[in-house]
Design a protein around this motif. Structure first.
Motif, mmCIF file in Angstrom:
data_model
loop_
_atom_site.group_PDB
_atom_site.id
_atom_site.type_symbol
_atom_site.label_atom_id
_atom_site.label_comp_id
_atom_site.label_asym_id
_atom_site.label_seq_id
_atom_site.Cartn_x
_atom_site.Cartn_y
_atom_site.Cartn_z
ATOM 1 N N MET A 16 0.801 -1.234 0.000
ATOM 2 C CA MET A 16 0.000 0.000 0.000
ATOM 3 C C MET A 16 0.829 1.278 0.000
ATOM 4 S SD MET A 16 -3.437 -0.484 0.961
ATOM 5 C CE MET A 16 -3.741 0.701 2.282
ATOM 6 N N SER A 17 2.123 1.176 0.314
ATOM 7 C CA SER A 17 2.893 2.399 0.521
ATOM 8 C C SER A 17 3.263 3.095 -0.793
ATOM 9 C CB SER A 17 4.189 2.069 1.281
ATOM 10 O OG SER A 17 5.084 3.147 1.175
ATOM 11 N N PRO A 18 2.859 4.372 -0.956
ATOM 12 C CA PRO A 18 3.256 5.098 -2.165
ATOM 13 C C PRO A 18 4.766 5.271 -2.237
ATOM 14 C CG PRO A 18 2.187 6.583 -0.598
ATOM 15 C CD PRO A 18 2.054 5.195 -0.035
ATOM 16 N N TYR A 19 5.412 5.306 -1.051
ATOM 17 C CA TYR A 19 6.869 5.499 -1.022
ATOM 18 C C TYR A 19 7.585 4.236 -1.526
ATOM 19 C CZ TYR A 19 5.313 9.342 1.910
ATOM 20 O OH TYR A 19 4.666 10.453 2.383
ATOM 21 N N LYS A 21 6.227 2.176 -3.561
ATOM 22 C CA LYS A 21 5.880 2.121 -4.981
ATOM 23 C C LYS A 21 6.860 2.938 -5.812
ATOM 24 C CE LYS A 21 2.090 0.390 -5.853
ATOM 25 N NZ LYS A 21 1.980 -1.008 -5.569
ATOM 26 N N ARG A 22 7.300 4.074 -5.269
ATOM 27 C CA ARG A 22 8.281 4.903 -5.996
ATOM 28 C C ARG A 22 9.529 4.086 -6.330
ATOM 29 N NH1 ARG A 22 8.556 10.281 -2.151
ATOM 30 N NH2 ARG A 22 6.481 11.038 -2.614
ATOM 31 N N VAL A 23 9.998 3.348 -5.324
ATOM 32 C CA VAL A 23 11.237 2.594 -5.511
ATOM 33 C C VAL A 23 10.998 1.437 -6.487
ATOM 34 C CG1 VAL A 23 13.021 1.265 -4.333
ATOM 35 C CG2 VAL A 23 12.010 3.256 -3.208
ATOM 36 N N ASP A 40 5.053 -5.892 7.723
ATOM 37 C CA ASP A 40 3.824 -5.616 8.462
ATOM 38 C C ASP A 40 4.163 -4.429 9.372
ATOM 39 O OD1 ASP A 40 1.783 -5.458 10.253
ATOM 40 O OD2 ASP A 40 1.901 -7.533 10.947
ATOM 41 N N LEU A 41 3.566 -3.263 9.091
ATOM 42 C CA LEU A 41 3.984 -2.060 9.820
ATOM 43 C C LEU A 41 3.537 -2.056 11.290
ATOM 44 C CD1 LEU A 41 3.621 0.713 7.096
ATOM 45 C CD2 LEU A 41 5.636 -0.615 7.730
ATOM 46 N N GLN A 42 2.612 -2.985 11.602
ATOM 47 C CA GLN A 42 2.213 -3.119 13.020
ATOM 48 C C GLN A 42 3.206 -4.016 13.764
ATOM 49 O OE1 GLN A 42 -0.179 -1.109 13.701
ATOM 50 N NE2 GLN A 42 -0.413 -0.820 11.469
ATOM 51 N N HIS A 55 14.277 6.197 11.309
ATOM 52 C CA HIS A 55 12.850 6.448 11.033
ATOM 53 C C HIS A 55 11.976 5.206 11.213
ATOM 54 C CE1 HIS A 55 13.825 10.430 9.727
ATOM 55 N NE2 HIS A 55 14.580 10.013 8.729
ATOM 56 N N LYS A 56 12.605 4.013 11.115
ATOM 57 C CA LYS A 56 11.880 2.731 11.258
ATOM 58 C C LYS A 56 10.723 2.630 10.254
ATOM 59 C CE LYS A 56 12.877 2.494 16.234
ATOM 60 N NZ LYS A 56 13.621 3.739 16.416
ATOM 61 N N LYS A 57 10.972 3.116 9.033
ATOM 62 C CA LYS A 57 9.915 3.139 8.021
ATOM 63 C C LYS A 57 10.338 2.399 6.771
ATOM 64 C CE LYS A 57 7.810 7.468 9.406
ATOM 65 N NZ LYS A 57 7.195 8.689 9.004
ATOM 66 N N VAL A 58 9.334 2.006 5.978
ATOM 67 C CA VAL A 58 9.616 1.521 4.630
ATOM 68 C C VAL A 58 9.508 2.734 3.705
ATOM 69 C CG1 VAL A 58 8.763 -0.802 5.032
ATOM 70 C CG2 VAL A 58 7.144 0.918 4.209
ATOM 71 N N PRO A 59 10.143 2.722 2.563
ATOM 72 C CA PRO A 59 10.965 1.654 2.005
ATOM 73 C C PRO A 59 12.414 1.695 2.500
ATOM 74 C CG PRO A 59 10.805 3.464 0.450
ATOM 75 C CD PRO A 59 9.972 3.855 1.635
ATOM 76 N N VAL A 60 13.019 0.496 2.487
ATOM 77 C CA VAL A 60 14.466 0.391 2.643
ATOM 78 C C VAL A 60 14.952 -0.489 1.505
ATOM 79 C CG1 VAL A 60 16.362 -0.515 4.037
ATOM 80 C CG2 VAL A 60 14.494 0.679 5.159
ATOM 81 N N GLU A 70 14.728 6.297 2.775
ATOM 82 C CA GLU A 70 14.119 7.515 2.222
ATOM 83 C C GLU A 70 13.983 7.371 0.701
ATOM 84 O OE1 GLU A 70 12.738 10.397 3.700
ATOM 85 O OE2 GLU A 70 12.876 9.085 5.421
ATOM 86 N N SER A 71 12.720 7.318 0.272
ATOM 87 C CA SER A 71 12.446 7.002 -1.129
ATOM 88 C C SER A 71 13.185 7.885 -2.147
ATOM 89 C CB SER A 71 10.939 7.039 -1.388
ATOM 90 O OG SER A 71 10.422 8.303 -1.080
ATOM 91 N N LEU A 72 13.241 9.196 -1.886
ATOM 92 C CA LEU A 72 13.875 10.062 -2.892
ATOM 93 C C LEU A 72 15.374 9.798 -2.994
ATOM 94 C CD1 LEU A 72 12.039 13.489 -2.365
ATOM 95 C CD2 LEU A 72 11.460 11.621 -3.886
HETATM 96 N N1 LIG Z 1 9.954 10.141 3.886
HETATM 97 C C1 LIG Z 1 9.805 8.713 3.799
HETATM 98 C C2 LIG Z 1 8.379 8.338 4.191
HETATM 99 C C3 LIG Z 1 8.193 6.831 4.350
HETATM 100 C C4 LIG Z 1 6.903 6.487 5.084
HETATM 101 O O1 LIG Z 1 6.188 7.371 5.592
HETATM 102 N N2 LIG Z 1 6.621 5.171 5.166
HETATM 103 C C5 LIG Z 1 5.448 4.723 5.909
HETATM 104 C C6 LIG Z 1 4.594 3.785 5.042
HETATM 105 S S1 LIG Z 1 3.760 4.667 3.755
HETATM 106 C C7 LIG Z 1 5.915 3.868 7.096
HETATM 107 O O2 LIG Z 1 6.815 3.082 6.989
HETATM 108 N N3 LIG Z 1 5.248 4.045 8.239
HETATM 109 C C8 LIG Z 1 5.522 3.261 9.415
HETATM 110 C C9 LIG Z 1 5.584 4.093 10.658
HETATM 111 O O3 LIG Z 1 5.427 5.326 10.576
HETATM 112 O O4 LIG Z 1 5.772 3.507 11.720
HETATM 113 C C10 LIG Z 1 10.183 8.255 2.389
HETATM 114 O O5 LIG Z 1 10.089 9.067 1.458
HETATM 115 O O6 LIG Z 1 10.635 7.109 2.218
#
Ligand SMILES: N[C@@H](CCC(=O)N[C@@H](CS)C(=O)NCC(=O)O)C(=O)O
Length: 234
Positions: A16-19, A21-23, A40-42, A55-60, A70-72
């Motif tokens: 679902m993540s647009p970020y 998807k960019r990669v 699974d983000l949960q 940041h603990k976020k996707v994408p990596v 960071e997607s960009l």
């Molecule tokens: N600035 C980041 C944003 C990435 C982002 O917001 N990822 C969300 C999914 S759409 C995420 O991993 N969220 C999990 C969280 O916030 O715990 C990028 O461009 O990669």
């Protein structure tokens, strides 16, 4: 064998993540084979937390065992690392700076506002929609002539020419028709922003976007449930 594992490309993301998807778009444009790890983000995997401890976020993206987040920045890394195939940024430094400028403008000023239109209703939604329209007219008046300087501001997008800014716009508004259907609102009006409208349709006409887009009904479902979840939380 070890060398093979080392050079492998792994993308930690979510469907679902647009970020993410960019990669994926950037990897597909460059025909780079990759392994997609659905997170699974949960309940984030230890690997994701280790790879993106800040940041603990996707994408990596993991390339040769090394993580990039960071997607960009990942797209820039892909552009710089795999030099053959289509370019994701123009060779000319001035044009490159313009592509970066508008990608960052969309990211900073349009992304969250479009999300707000999806997540709210009533007055809040009206305000957010007015803001989206204002930003789209800025892109119409000031952006297109700089992004598409080679074609006098006329948007042309193919698998061979798709750049960072097309990718960012794509992952925000390529499903604009589904947004409009779910919300019952006009977001991208061909009367007021004809250039942006044709830009999005050119993006949607590319093979790479067609291949990566889920079926329309599924996009509607995703948007409806995202909206309902957001409204019930507010
Ligand atoms: N600035 C980041 C944003 C990435 C982002 O917001 N990822 C969300 C999914 S759409 C995420 O991993 N969220 C999990 C969280 O916030 O715990 C990028 O461009 O990669």
């Amino acid at each position: 064998m070890e060398e093979e594992t080392e050079s492998k490309v792994i993308l930690h993301g979510t469907f679902m993540s647009p970020y993410s998807k960019r990669v994926e778009l950037a990897l597909k444009l460059k025909s780079i084979p990759y392994l997609f790890v659905q997170e699974d983000l949960q309940n984030k995997s230890q690997t994701l937390l280790q790879h993106n401890p800040v940041h603990k976020k996707v994408p990596v993206l993991v390339h040769k065992g090394k993580p990039i987040s960071e997607s960009l920045f990942i797209i820039e890394y892909i552009h710089e690392t795999w030099r053959n195939g289509p370019k994701l940024l123009p060779r000319d430094p001035y044009k490159r700076s313009k592509v970066r400028f508008w990608a960052s403008y969309i990211q900073l000023h349009l992304f969250d506002t479009v999300m707000k239109v999806v997540k709210t209703e009533g007055e809040k939604q009206e305000k957010a929609l007015a803001e989206v329209k204002e930003k789209l007219s800025i892109i119409e008046k000031e952006g297109l002539k700089e992004i598409f300087s080679d074609t006098d501001g006329k948007p042309t997008v193919t698998n061979e020419t798709m750049s960072l800014v097309d990718i960012v716009m794509c992952t925000l508004l390529s499903p604009y028709k589904a947004h409009e259907e779910v919300l019952g609102l006009k977001i991208v009006d061909p009367e007021t922003v004809p250039g942006v409208y044709s830009w999005l349709n050119a993006i949607n006409g590319t093979d790479v976007v067609k291949d990566l887009s889920p079926p329309y009904e599924q996009v509607l479902e995703i948007l409806r449930s995202f909206r309902q979840m957001s409204l019930s939380r507010s």
